[in-house]
Design a protein around this motif. Structure first.
Motif, PDB file in Angstrom:
ATOM      1  N   ASN A   1       0.808  -1.216   0.000  1.00 27.68           N
ATOM      2  CA  ASN A   1       0.000   0.000   0.000  1.00 27.68           C
ATOM      3  C   ASN A   1       0.842   1.267   0.000  1.00 27.68           C
ATOM      4  O   ASN A   1       0.779   2.057  -0.936  1.00 27.68           O
TER       5      ASN A   1
ATOM      6  N   THR B   1      -4.740  12.606  -4.583  1.00 29.06           N
ATOM      7  CA  THR B   1      -5.604  11.755  -3.767  1.00 29.06           C
ATOM      8  C   THR B   1      -6.704  11.125  -4.619  1.00 29.06           C
ATOM      9  O   THR B   1      -6.989   9.930  -4.506  1.00 29.06           O
TER      10      THR B   1
ATOM     11  N   ASN C   1      -7.163   6.971  -5.399  1.00 27.05           N
ATOM     12  CA  ASN C   1      -8.416   6.253  -5.182  1.00 27.05           C
ATOM     13  C   ASN C   1      -8.995   5.713  -6.497  1.00 27.05           C
ATOM     14  O   ASN C   1      -9.572   4.621  -6.536  1.00 27.05           O
TER      15      ASN C   1
ATOM     16  N   ASN D   1      -5.214   1.623  -1.671  1.00 28.37           N
ATOM     17  CA  ASN D   1      -5.828   1.733  -0.349  1.00 28.37           C
ATOM     18  C   ASN D   1      -4.779   2.065   0.692  1.00 28.37           C
ATOM     19  O   ASN D   1      -3.582   1.836   0.475  1.00 28.37           O
ATOM     20  N   THR D   2      -5.216   2.586   1.826  1.00 22.50           N
ATOM     21  CA  THR D   2      -4.306   2.807   2.940  1.00 22.50           C
ATOM     22  C   THR D   2      -3.973   1.460   3.565  1.00 22.50           C
ATOM     23  O   THR D   2      -4.520   0.429   3.178  1.00 22.50           O
ATOM     24  N   ARG D   3      -3.063   1.474   4.542  1.00 16.91           N
ATOM     25  CA  ARG D   3      -2.685   0.222   5.200  1.00 16.91           C
ATOM     26  C   ARG D   3      -3.870  -0.464   5.851  1.00 16.91           C
ATOM     27  O   ARG D   3      -3.896  -1.681   6.000  1.00 16.91           O
ATOM     28  N   ARG D   4      -4.885   0.297   6.215  1.00 18.74           N
ATOM     29  CA  ARG D   4      -6.086  -0.263   6.832  1.00 18.74           C
ATOM     30  C   ARG D   4      -7.142  -0.632   5.798  1.00 18.74           C
ATOM     31  O   ARG D   4      -8.266  -0.994   6.152  1.00 18.74           O
ATOM     32  N   GLY D   5      -6.788  -0.518   4.522  1.00 15.59           N
ATOM     33  CA  GLY D   5      -7.703  -0.941   3.478  1.00 15.59           C
ATOM     34  C   GLY D   5      -8.768   0.080   3.117  1.00 15.59           C
ATOM     35  O   GLY D   5      -9.773  -0.271   2.493  1.00 15.59           O
ATOM     36  N   LYS D   6      -8.558   1.346   3.507  1.00 13.61           N
ATOM     37  CA  LYS D   6      -9.548   2.391   3.226  1.00 13.61           C
ATOM     38  C   LYS D   6      -9.054   3.323   2.126  1.00 13.61           C
ATOM     39  O   LYS D   6      -7.882   3.309   1.759  1.00 13.61           O
ATOM     40  N   ALA D   7      -9.979   4.130   1.607  1.00 17.18           N
ATOM     41  CA  ALA D   7      -9.616   5.106   0.580  1.00 17.18           C
ATOM     42  C   ALA D   7      -8.720   6.193   1.178  1.00 17.18           C
ATOM     43  O   ALA D   7      -8.783   6.486   2.377  1.00 17.18           O
TER      44      ALA D   7
ATOM     45  N   THR E   1      -7.246   9.931   1.963  1.00 17.69           N
ATOM     46  CA  THR E   1      -7.683  11.309   2.142  1.00 17.69           C
ATOM     47  C   THR E   1      -6.502  12.208   1.798  1.00 17.69           C
ATOM     48  O   THR E   1      -5.353  11.744   1.727  1.00 17.69           O
TER      49      THR E   1
ATOM     50  N   GLN F   1      -3.770  11.996   4.467  1.00 18.98           N
ATOM     51  CA  GLN F   1      -2.932  10.805   4.411  1.00 18.98           C
ATOM     52  C   GLN F   1      -1.956  10.877   3.246  1.00 18.98           C
ATOM     53  O   GLN F   1      -0.802  10.450   3.360  1.00 18.98           O
TER      54      GLN F   1
END
Length: 220
Positions: A168, A190, A194, A199-205, A207, A210
């Motif tokens: 990621n 950004t 997306n 994805n971020t390390r937590r699997g989210k889109a 921002t 970030q």
């Protein structure tokens, strides 16, 4: 109407004989190809991801040139962990698409390939250094007793974390740097991250905050 030629790879003869891995790749290709499109041919290689000698991929590339078709790859990480191989594909001037990252282009896969090879080389060197240090301390190598349960579990967690960060953050950071050098804003970068499916390390889109953090970490 699009004409495709699919390419699949499994890393062992056992996987090739059993169909393990291939069926999942074929399923991805089948879902990707529209009813109006044509899957003209399929090619498959069975070998290590580090190995650039893939005769059937070369045949697939040549067939794409002959038929004016697009090379279709089920999973980008199945293509190769070696930068020179993906760059060779890019330089072949054959159109290609990846089912798991449809918007990938020669720039994005080039960045990923270079990072993948760099990480593999760094991992190899870290392993050699660690083994040399253990040997210097007189630890007998190759013995399972040298690793207790807690150490093995901790090692597994660290490898998992490193893998997430490499997949990621490192790839995203390379793209962020590249677009920043082109004068693109963090808002634009950004949106591009997306759009390409990062994805971020937590699997989210991602921002903007970030995106900027990753940029600053890499440039401080």
């Amino acid at each position: 109407m699009e004409k495709y030629i699919a390419y699949y790879r499994v890393s062992t003869q056992k996987q090739g004989n059993s169909g393990l891995g291939i069926e999942a790749q074929k399923s991805s290709v089948s879902k990707f190809v529209n009813s109006d499109d044509e899957l003209f041919a399929e090619f498959q290689d069975i070998e290590s991801g580090k190995n650039n000698n893939r005769p059937n991929l070369i045949k697939a590339i040549e067939e794409c040139k002959k038929q004016g078709a697009t090379l279709l790859i089920a999973k980008l990480d199945r293509l190769s962990r070696n930068a020179s191989f993906i760059l060779t594909l890019r330089d072949s001037q054959v159109k290609f698409k990846c089912c798991d990252m449809p918007d990938a282009n020669s720039v994005t896969i080039g960045i990923m390939a270079i990072l993948a090879q760099d990480e593999r080389e760094r991992t190899s060197q870290r392993t050699k250094d660690a083994l040399a240090e253990l040997k210097r301390k007189g630890v007998k190598l190759g013995s399972p007793q040298n690793l207790n349960l807690e150490a093995r579990q901790k090692g597994l967690e660290i490898r998992k974390l490193n893998s997430l960060e490499n997949e990621n953050n490192k790839k995203a950071t390379a793209l962020i740097d590249g677009l920043n050098k082109q004068g693109k804003s963090f808002y634009f970068i950004t949106k591009e991250l997306n759009r390409l499916g990062f994805n971020t390390r937590r699997g989210k889109a991602f921002t903007q905050v970030q995106t900027k953090i990753l940029f600053e970490r890499n440039n401080n």
